[in-house]
Design a protein around this motif. Structure first.
Motif, PDB file in Angstrom:
ATOM      1  N   ILE A   1      19.069   3.490  -9.414  1.00 50.22           N
ATOM      2  CA  ILE A   1      18.667   3.612 -10.818  1.00 50.22           C
ATOM      3  C   ILE A   1      17.250   3.069 -10.962  1.00 50.22           C
ATOM      4  CG2 ILE A   1      19.219   3.021 -13.209  1.00 50.22           C
ATOM      5  CD1 ILE A   1      22.093   2.331 -12.119  1.00 50.22           C
ATOM      6  N   LEU A   2      16.294   3.971 -11.183  1.00 49.32           N
ATOM      7  CA  LEU A   2      14.896   3.586 -11.377  1.00 49.32           C
ATOM      8  C   LEU A   2      14.634   3.368 -12.864  1.00 49.32           C
ATOM      9  CD1 LEU A   2      13.111   6.149  -9.014  1.00 49.32           C
ATOM     10  CD2 LEU A   2      13.771   3.791  -8.479  1.00 49.32           C
ATOM     11  N   THR A   3      14.129   2.218 -13.223  1.00 45.65           N
ATOM     12  CA  THR A   3      13.815   1.965 -14.628  1.00 45.65           C
ATOM     13  C   THR A   3      12.389   2.372 -14.943  1.00 45.65           C
ATOM     14  OG1 THR A   3      13.173  -0.321 -14.136  1.00 45.65           O
ATOM     15  CG2 THR A   3      15.459   0.064 -14.812  1.00 45.65           C
TER      16      THR A   3
ATOM     17  N   ARG B   1      13.602   9.005  -2.667  1.00 43.04           N
ATOM     18  CA  ARG B   1      14.443   9.860  -1.815  1.00 43.04           C
ATOM     19  C   ARG B   1      14.105   9.640  -0.336  1.00 43.04           C
ATOM     20  NH1 ARG B   1      15.944  12.050   1.901  1.00 43.04           N
ATOM     21  NH2 ARG B   1      16.529  14.181   2.375  1.00 43.04           N
ATOM     22  N   TRP B   2      12.785   9.516  -0.029  1.00 40.47           N
ATOM     23  CA  TRP B   2      12.380   9.360   1.366  1.00 40.47           C
ATOM     24  C   TRP B   2      12.512   7.918   1.846  1.00 40.47           C
ATOM     25  CZ3 TRP B   2      12.598  13.449   3.983  1.00 40.47           C
ATOM     26  CH2 TRP B   2      12.269  14.685   3.425  1.00 40.47           C
ATOM     27  N   LEU B   3      12.179   6.972   0.999  1.00 43.19           N
ATOM     28  CA  LEU B   3      12.266   5.568   1.397  1.00 43.19           C
ATOM     29  C   LEU B   3      13.689   5.151   1.750  1.00 43.19           C
ATOM     30  CD1 LEU B   3       9.961   3.499  -1.014  1.00 43.19           C
ATOM     31  CD2 LEU B   3       9.865   3.516   1.486  1.00 43.19           C
ATOM     32  N   PHE B   4      14.634   5.611   0.946  1.00 46.33           N
ATOM     33  CA  PHE B   4      16.007   5.109   1.064  1.00 46.33           C
ATOM     34  C   PHE B   4      17.010   6.157   1.543  1.00 46.33           C
ATOM     35  CE2 PHE B   4      13.846   2.817  -2.469  1.00 46.33           C
ATOM     36  CZ  PHE B   4      13.639   1.632  -1.776  1.00 46.33           C
ATOM     37  N   GLY B   5      16.543   7.396   1.748  1.00 44.79           N
ATOM     38  CA  GLY B   5      17.425   8.436   2.267  1.00 44.79           C
ATOM     39  C   GLY B   5      18.547   8.809   1.316  1.00 44.79           C
ATOM     40  N   ILE B   6      18.270   8.764   0.025  1.00 45.86           N
ATOM     41  CA  ILE B   6      19.272   9.044  -1.009  1.00 45.86           C
ATOM     42  C   ILE B   6      19.047  10.440  -1.594  1.00 45.86           C
ATOM     43  CG2 ILE B   6      20.188   8.310  -3.253  1.00 45.86           C
ATOM     44  CD1 ILE B   6      20.828   6.358  -1.036  1.00 45.86           C
ATOM     45  N   ASP B   7      20.113  11.185  -1.797  1.00 42.76           N
ATOM     46  CA  ASP B   7      20.017  12.521  -2.379  1.00 42.76           C
ATOM     47  C   ASP B   7      19.547  12.439  -3.829  1.00 42.76           C
ATOM     48  OD1 ASP B   7      21.547  14.935  -3.923  1.00 42.76           O
ATOM     49  OD2 ASP B   7      21.020  15.501  -1.876  1.00 42.76           O
ATOM     50  N   TYR B   8      18.829  13.471  -4.269  1.00 44.17           N
ATOM     51  CA  TYR B   8      18.294  13.484  -5.645  1.00 44.17           C
ATOM     52  C   TYR B   8      19.389  13.357  -6.697  1.00 44.17           C
ATOM     53  CZ  TYR B   8      13.676  14.669  -3.902  1.00 44.17           C
ATOM     54  OH  TYR B   8      12.466  14.627  -3.259  1.00 44.17           O
ATOM     55  N   ASN B   9      20.558  13.889  -6.404  1.00 41.28           N
ATOM     56  CA  ASN B   9      21.668  13.791  -7.355  1.00 41.28           C
ATOM     57  C   ASN B   9      22.125  12.356  -7.572  1.00 41.28           C
ATOM     58  OD1 ASN B   9      21.799  16.578  -7.787  1.00 41.28           O
ATOM     59  ND2 ASN B   9      23.123  16.871  -5.996  1.00 41.28           N
ATOM     60  N   ASN B  10      21.726  11.474  -6.670  1.00 40.58           N
ATOM     61  CA  ASN B  10      22.130  10.072  -6.745  1.00 40.58           C
ATOM     62  C   ASN B  10      20.963   9.148  -7.107  1.00 40.58           C
ATOM     63  OD1 ASN B  10      23.901  11.325  -4.201  1.00 40.58           O
ATOM     64  ND2 ASN B  10      25.068  10.221  -5.753  1.00 40.58           N
ATOM     65  N   ILE B  11      19.902   9.748  -7.645  1.00 43.35           N
ATOM     66  CA  ILE B  11      18.764   8.965  -8.143  1.00 43.35           C
ATOM     67  C   ILE B  11      18.642   9.203  -9.637  1.00 43.35           C
ATOM     68  CG2 ILE B  11      16.299   8.476  -7.967  1.00 43.35           C
ATOM     69  CD1 ILE B  11      16.370   9.655  -5.140  1.00 43.35           C
ATOM     70  N   GLU B  12      18.795   8.156 -10.402  1.00 44.87           N
ATOM     71  CA  GLU B  12      18.826   8.243 -11.864  1.00 44.87           C
ATOM     72  C   GLU B  12      17.643   7.478 -12.453  1.00 44.87           C
ATOM     73  OE1 GLU B  12      21.735   6.177 -15.123  1.00 44.87           O
ATOM     74  OE2 GLU B  12      22.722   7.349 -13.559  1.00 44.87           O
ATOM     75  N   VAL B  13      17.114   7.986 -13.541  1.00 43.25           N
ATOM     76  CA  VAL B  13      16.028   7.304 -14.260  1.00 43.25           C
ATOM     77  C   VAL B  13      16.535   6.875 -15.631  1.00 43.25           C
ATOM     78  CG1 VAL B  13      13.754   7.575 -15.338  1.00 43.25           C
ATOM     79  CG2 VAL B  13      14.184   8.535 -13.061  1.00 43.25           C
TER      80      VAL B  13
ATOM     81  N   SER C   1      14.519  -2.206 -11.264  1.00 42.87           N
ATOM     82  CA  SER C   1      15.367  -1.103 -10.807  1.00 42.87           C
ATOM     83  C   SER C   1      16.692  -1.686 -10.342  1.00 42.87           C
ATOM     84  CB  SER C   1      14.719  -0.260  -9.708  1.00 42.87           C
ATOM     85  OG  SER C   1      13.813   0.679 -10.286  1.00 42.87           O
ATOM     86  N   MET C   2      17.654  -0.792 -10.078  1.00 44.39           N
ATOM     87  CA  MET C   2      19.009  -1.230  -9.743  1.00 44.39           C
ATOM     88  C   MET C   2      19.602  -0.337  -8.662  1.00 44.39           C
ATOM     89  SD  MET C   2      20.427  -1.784 -13.660  1.00 44.39           S
ATOM     90  CE  MET C   2      19.434  -0.529 -14.487  1.00 44.39           C
TER      91      MET C   2
END
Length: 385
Positions: free
Chosen positions: A172-174, A226-238, A248-249
Motif C-alpha cells: 500500500i503506497l501512500t 513492482r520491480w523492487l519488490f517483485g509484486i504484481d500490479y494487482n497487489n499494489i494499492e495507492v 507506506s504499508m
C-alpha cells in the motif's frame, strides 16, 4: 567508513544526502559527485567536502569550475558531460552510489555502477520505471543491493524486514494528494507552474513536485515498486493520506498490516539506505502523536488525476510502454515549466504518446534509449516545439 558517490548532488535529495554525510563524518566520505548547472552549489560542495572527483554535465559550468579550482589551487579531477556520470559511478574506491539525478539520464550510469559491483541508494525512480527488468537482473547477477531512498519504497522496504516476501498480500503506497487534492477538472484548467510546485508536505525539485500534483509521481512509484519488490500490479494499492505520516504499508496474508511512520523528511530514508542494515541516531524531528492528532485516508480520484491510471496501464502492458509513459511525462512537464502548454495538457500528451506507439517486448538498453528519443521527437513535432 563508506565512500560515497552522489549523482545529482545539488538537487533536493542530493543536498539532503550531503546533510547525512555532514552529520556522520565518521561513517561516510564523499569521494565524488555530479551536478549540472548549479555553479555555486558545486563550488560549495568542493570546498566543504573536498572530494576527489566532480562530474559537471554542462560544458560552460564545467569550464568555470575548472578555472576556479585552478585559481584556488584545489586538487580535484573535473570530468565533463554524461561520460563523467559513468566515470564517478564505477570508481574503484566507491562503495555506494546515490542516484539522485532526475529523469532517464540516471539509467545508464546506474547500470554501469551495478556492473562495477556498487551498491545503489536509489532515488531515481525513472531507472526502474524504464529499465526495471534489466536493472534488477543485473543487480542479482552482480550481487548488488538496490536500497530504496524514496520515502514510500523505503517504508515498504522497512516494513518487509524479517518477513518472507511470499507472505505478502499487498503493498500500500501512500500519497499526500499534492497541492490540488479535492479539486475538480475545471479548477485545474489555468493552473500555473508556480502553483503546481507548491507541495503541501515535502520539499522537492520542480519536476517531481509537478509529478506529485498530477499523481504521475505515484504512478511511477507503482511501477518502481513492482520491480523492487517483485509484486504484481494487482497487489499494489495507492491510498491518499494527506498528513504524510504513514509513508507506506505492507499487508500480509494473515491480515496484519505493518506500516512505517515518521516525520515527513527525506533525511530518514537516505540515512537508512546509507547505514543499512543498521540504524543511527535520528537527524530529523521525531514524530509526536499528540501533535499529529489524526490520520485520514481517501481513495485516489483517477477521473480527475488520470496520470495514475495511465501509469498502471503502462506498467501492466509492460514492454516498452513504461518508457513511453515516462519519456512523454518528462517532455510534457518541461514544456509546462516553460509555459508552452497548459497543466491539463501534461496528461493529454502522455496518453497521446502511449496511443501513438505500438508496444514492443524483449526490451534492451538500446531500445529504451531509442524510444525515449522517438517519444520526445513525436511530442516536439506534433506540438510544434
Amino acid at each position: 567508513m563508506k565512500n560515497i558517490s552522489i549523482l545529482g548532488a545539488t538537487g533536493s535529495v542530493g543536498k539532503q544526502t550531503l546533510q547525512v554525510i555532514r552529520n556522520e563524518k565518521e561513517r561516510f566520505k564523499l569521494v565524488a559527485f555530479s551536478a549540472n548547472k548549479n555553479y555555486q552549489g558545486i563550488i560549495d560542495i568542493v570546498k566543504e567536502f573536498k572530494p576527489k572527483y566532480v562530474a559537471v554535465v554542462d560544458k560552460y559550468i564545467c569550464e568555470k569550475v575548472r578555472d576556479y579550482c585552478k585559481c584556488e589551487n584545489i586538487n580535484i579531477e573535473i570530468l565533463e558531460g554524461i561520460q563523467g556520470l559513468t566515470t564517478i559511478s564505477i570508481l574503484s574506491e566507491v562503495d555506494i552510489v546515490v542516484t539522485s539525478i532526475v529523469g532517464m539520464i540516471g539509467l545508464v550510469p546506474t547500470l554501469n555502477a551495478i556492473r562495477a559491483g556498487k551498491d545503489i541508494a536509489l532515488a531515481n525512480k525513472e531507472t526502474l520505471v524504464t529499465g526495471g527488468e534489466i536493472v534488477m537482473r543485473e543487480a542479482e547477477k552482480y550481487n548488488v543491493r538496490i536500497l530504496p531512498v524514496d520515502s514510500e519504497h523505503s517504508a515498504v522496504f522497512q516494513s518487509l524486514q524479517g518477513n518472507d516476501i511470499n507472505s505478502v498480500d499487498k503493498i500500500i503506497l501512500t500519497a499526500s494528494g499534492g497541492p490540488f487534492r479535492g479539486k475538480n477538472i475545471e479548477d485545474l484548467v489555468n493552473i500555473t507552474p508556480e502553483e503546481a510546485i507548491k507541495h503541501p508536505n515535502w520539499s522537492m525539485g520542480k519536476k517531481i513536485s509537478i509529478d506529485s500534483s498530477t499523481l504521475v509521481n505515484k504512478g511511477l512509484e507503482v511501477i518502481e515498486a513492482r520491480w523492487l519488490f517483485g509484486i504484481d500490479y494487482n497487489n499494489i494499492e495507492v491510498i491518499i493520506h494527506p498528513e504524510s505520516v504513514i509513508h507506506s504499508m505492507v499487508g500480509y496474508k494473515d491480515g496484519s498490516i505493518i506500516a512505517q511512520l515518521s516525520s515527513a523528511d527525506m533525511i530518514l530514508p537516505i540515512q537508512y539506505a546509507l547505514n543499512y542494515p543498521n540504524r543511527q541516531n535520528s537527524l530529523i524531528s521525531k514524530l509526536n502523536f499528540y501533535e499529529v492528532g489524526k490520520l485520514t485516508f481517501e481513495k485516489p480520484n483517477i477521473t480527475n488525476f488520470r496520470g495514475l491510471k495511465l501509469a498502471y496501464d503502462a506498467g501492466i502492458e509492460g514492454g516498452i510502454m513504461p518508457t513511453i509513459f515516462n519519456a512523454a511525462n518528462e517532455e510534457a512537464v518541461q514544456l509546462f515549466l516553460e509555459k508552452k502548454i497548459k497543466y491539463l495538457d501534461i496528461i493529454k500528451i502522455i496518453e497521446d504518446s502511449m496511443n501513438n506507439f505500438e508496444n514492443r517486448g524483449n526490451i534492451d538498453l538500446e531500445m529504451i534509449l531509442n524510444y525515449e528519443k522517438m517519444v520526445r521527437r513525436f511530442i516536439q513535432d506534433k506540438y510544434n516545439f
